[in-house]
Design a protein around this motif. Structure first.
Motif, PDB file in Angstrom:
ATOM      1  N   LYS A 275       0.815  -1.215   0.000  1.00 58.83           N
ATOM      2  CA  LYS A 275       0.000   0.000   0.000  1.00 58.83           C
ATOM      3  C   LYS A 275       0.845   1.260   0.000  1.00 58.83           C
ATOM      4  N   LYS A 276       1.962   1.231   0.720  1.00 58.29           N
ATOM      5  CA  LYS A 276       2.806   2.423   0.806  1.00 58.29           C
ATOM      6  C   LYS A 276       3.369   2.815  -0.550  1.00 58.29           C
ATOM      7  N   GLU A 277       3.813   1.813  -1.322  1.00 58.79           N
ATOM      8  CA  GLU A 277       4.428   2.084  -2.620  1.00 58.79           C
ATOM      9  C   GLU A 277       3.418   2.024  -3.766  1.00 58.79           C
ATOM     10  N   GLY A 278       2.203   1.626  -3.470  1.00 60.81           N
ATOM     11  CA  GLY A 278       1.192   1.531  -4.527  1.00 60.81           C
ATOM     12  C   GLY A 278       1.468   0.418  -5.508  1.00 60.81           C
ATOM     13  N   LEU A 279       2.063  -0.673  -5.029  1.00 58.90           N
ATOM     14  CA  LEU A 279       2.427  -1.787  -5.906  1.00 58.90           C
ATOM     15  C   LEU A 279       1.500  -2.974  -5.688  1.00 58.90           C
ATOM     16  N   CYS A 280       1.116  -3.581  -6.785  1.00 61.78           N
ATOM     17  CA  CYS A 280       0.382  -4.844  -6.739  1.00 61.78           C
ATOM     18  C   CYS A 280       1.178  -5.831  -7.584  1.00 61.78           C
ATOM     19  N   VAL A 281       1.749  -6.835  -6.938  1.00 57.32           N
ATOM     20  CA  VAL A 281       2.701  -7.714  -7.607  1.00 57.32           C
ATOM     21  C   VAL A 281       2.108  -9.118  -7.747  1.00 57.32           C
ATOM     22  N   PRO A 282       1.740  -9.518  -8.967  1.00 54.50           N
ATOM     23  CA  PRO A 282       1.242 -10.882  -9.173  1.00 54.50           C
ATOM     24  C   PRO A 282       2.400 -11.855  -9.376  1.00 54.50           C
TER      25      PRO A 282
END
Length: 297
Positions: A275-282
């Motif tokens: 959430k802090k970096e705004g990353l969603c890693v599949p």
């Protein structure tokens, strides 16, 4: 890996070891026989990446494969990968293959790196003897320098699994379980069958290879640029090390062609949100088990 280890790179490395870095959560994890579905943007990006690295450069990468991994370990020493304490949790076979309590097990870790899987296993299970090998002489030396290294508990040696015969360092039909974890993907697809044949000779009949590696459409695959593509699902990093992304069908064909039997072969789909970096890693892995038949036909 890439020129510098960014926050996202650290996230990827942590996920290899089944752990999430600070400020991130594993949103979900699924296992099964269906590969990840690409978004339209992802599909369009991959469709555009049709230009391959030149044959000359590909040949040089193959020739320099050992040197590039040695340089990787020179740069990163023993710090890059986290210790893999998830191994026995996710591969219950390591415990279940015992016929009785405290039975002495002999294992082979093919591609041991600097011991991130080896030493946690030996610490956890005092009734295990391990053979372990790696392509990189430097990685093998780091293992032998580890304070936990004990020649009564393990034998570690340098080995090119595509060319060096494992039987030079261990007896035939002597191993209860082989771990092949994030190793086969670093090898040229045309040579993968050689690795599986080499391992087959030291595995006891009826015993298994435990496999875990990158799956098709993993986030690491989608991050590569077109200039890094070597072939179908095969890429080169900026440091010269390579990575293949497996389908369950291709992996099964490899193992079956050597003579193994399929026990389980499934995708692990995991999504991590920072959430802090705004990353969603599949993340997409293949986790599989293939058995050497009790009786060879």
């Amino acid at each position: 890996m890439n020129e510098s280890i960014s926050m996202e790179d650290n996230l990827l490395v942590a996920q290899l070891d089944g752990k999430s870095p600070a400020n991130s959560t594993v949103a979900f994890q699924l296992t099964g026989h269906r590969a990840r579905t690409l978004s339209r943007e992802e599909a369009e990006k991959l469709a555009k990446e049709q230009v391959l690295v030149s044959d000359f450069k590909q040949l040089k990468l193959e020739i320099d494969a050992q040197k590039n991994w040695d340089l990787f370990y020179k740069r990163n020493s023993t710090r890059f990968f986290k210790d893999r304490h998830w191994t026995t949790r996710e591969f219950e076979e390591l415990k279940a293959c015992r016929e009785f309590e405290h039975q002495k097990l002999t294992i082979l870790e093919a591609g041991c790196g600097v011991g991130n899987c080896l030493f946690p296993l030996l610490e956890e299970d005092s009734d295990t003897f391990a053979y372990a090998c790696d392509f990189s002489p430097r990685a093998v030396e780091y293992v032998k320098q580890n304070p936990l290294y004990d020649t009564q508990r393990c034998k570690v040696f340098q080995c090119d699994l595509t060319n060096d015969n494992l039987l030079e360092n261990m007896p035939p039909n002597s191993v209860d379980v082989v771990m092949l974890i994030f190793v086969l993907s670093a090898i040229h697809p045309e040579k993968m069958r050689l690795v599986l044949s080499n391992i087959y000779n030291v595995l006891k009949p009826g015993k298994c290879v435990l496999f875990r590696d990158y799956g098709l459409y993993d986030h690491a695959m989608l991050r590569f640029k077109s200039a890094n593509k070597l072939g179908e699902n095969f890429y080169v990093r900026q440091d010269g090390t390579r990575s293949y992304f497996f389908t369950d069908e291709f992996l099964a064909q490899l193992f079956l062609s050597v003579g193994y039997e399929e026990v389980i072969n499934e995708y692990v789909l995991r999504e991590t949100v920072n959430k802090k970096e705004g990353l969603c890693v599949p993340r997409v892995f293949l986790q599989s088990k293939f058995r050497k038949p009790e009786r060879e036909t």
